[in-house]
Scaffold this motif. Structure first.
Motif, PDB file in Angstrom:
ATOM      1  N   ALA A 168       0.857  -1.191   0.000  1.00 41.28           N
ATOM      2  CA  ALA A 168       0.000   0.000   0.000  1.00 41.28           C
ATOM      3  C   ALA A 168       0.887   1.233   0.000  1.00 41.28           C
ATOM      4  N   LEU A 169       1.500   1.526  -1.138  1.00 34.61           N
ATOM      5  CA  LEU A 169       2.366   2.684  -1.265  1.00 34.61           C
ATOM      6  C   LEU A 169       1.527   3.952  -1.172  1.00 34.61           C
ATOM      7  N   VAL A 170       1.954   4.893  -0.336  1.00 33.98           N
ATOM      8  CA  VAL A 170       1.201   6.121  -0.100  1.00 33.98           C
ATOM      9  C   VAL A 170       2.030   7.302  -0.577  1.00 33.98           C
ATOM     10  N   LYS A 171       1.410   8.254  -1.243  1.00 33.68           N
ATOM     11  CA  LYS A 171       2.109   9.449  -1.722  1.00 33.68           C
ATOM     12  C   LYS A 171       1.410  10.685  -1.133  1.00 33.68           C
ATOM     13  N   PRO A 172       1.812  11.095   0.100  1.00 32.45           N
ATOM     14  CA  PRO A 172       1.129  12.218   0.744  1.00 32.45           C
ATOM     15  C   PRO A 172       1.426  13.580   0.104  1.00 32.45           C
ATOM     16  N   THR A 173       2.564  13.713  -0.574  1.00 31.93           N
ATOM     17  CA  THR A 173       2.896  14.953  -1.293  1.00 31.93           C
ATOM     18  C   THR A 173       3.425  14.566  -2.663  1.00 31.93           C
ATOM     19  N   PRO A 174       3.509  15.504  -3.598  1.00 29.43           N
ATOM     20  CA  PRO A 174       3.995  15.166  -4.945  1.00 29.43           C
ATOM     21  C   PRO A 174       5.437  14.653  -4.991  1.00 29.43           C
ATOM     22  N   VAL A 175       6.233  14.923  -3.962  1.00 25.60           N
ATOM     23  CA  VAL A 175       7.639  14.529  -3.998  1.00 25.60           C
ATOM     24  C   VAL A 175       8.026  13.531  -2.904  1.00 25.60           C
ATOM     25  N   PHE A 176       7.069  13.034  -2.144  1.00 23.08           N
ATOM     26  CA  PHE A 176       7.391  12.159  -1.018  1.00 23.08           C
ATOM     27  C   PHE A 176       6.535  10.900  -1.070  1.00 23.08           C
ATOM     28  N   TRP A 177       7.179   9.759  -0.878  1.00 17.53           N
ATOM     29  CA  TRP A 177       6.486   8.478  -0.853  1.00 17.53           C
ATOM     30  C   TRP A 177       6.616   7.860   0.523  1.00 17.53           C
TER      31      TRP A 177
END
Length: 137
Positions: free
Chosen positions: A42-51
């Motif tokens: 469950a890869l999460v991307k809370p901001t456009p540049v951070f995973w």
């Protein structure tokens, strides 16, 4: 989750410890063998540049129909459920081996907003017969 799956001792400990934790939270006589788990990435991307790397755990609990309401009541406490599950994962022996670089075991958390509410799916029933006579159990 691939790192966990490649390390049988970590995977087995994680699975067994989570089953015990979920059974304790569900209450109403639930034991670890009543709990089945399914793990997914469950890869999460809370901001456009951070995973954020994560995994999703789906729990399936076998229950007698008369205990379902009590179990649902216990499992809807999102904050308590998230904290107990995260604490269990942090307590798994050697879990640090599968934690991503630049992270520590203490960074393992579970967001209560990501906890789904329980769903009930009736699966049927059966009668127990002992030597041809109705039994109990």
């Amino acid at each position: 989750i691939a790192k966990v799956n490649n390390r049988a001792s970590i995977r087995n400990a994680l699975t067994e410890m989570l089953k015990v934790t979920i059974a304790e939270i569900a209450g109403s006589g639930t034991i670890a063998s009543d709990v089945a788990l399914l793990f997914q990435d469950a890869l999460v991307k809370p901001t456009p540049v951070f995973w954020e790397y994560a995994f999703l755990v789906r729990c399936y609990i076998n229950s007698r129909p008369d205990f379902v309401d009590a179990k649902i009541a216990e499992l809807t406490a999102r904050e308590r459920l998230a904290e107990r599950v995260a604490a269990t994962v942090r307590a798994v022996p050697d879990i640090w081996i599968v934690v991503s670089n630049n992270y520590f075991v203490e960074d393992i958390t579970a967001d209560p907003e990501d906890v789904y509410l329980p769903v009930v799916s009736p699966a049927g029933g059966a009668m127990l017969y002992v030597d041809g006579f109705p039994g109990s159990g």
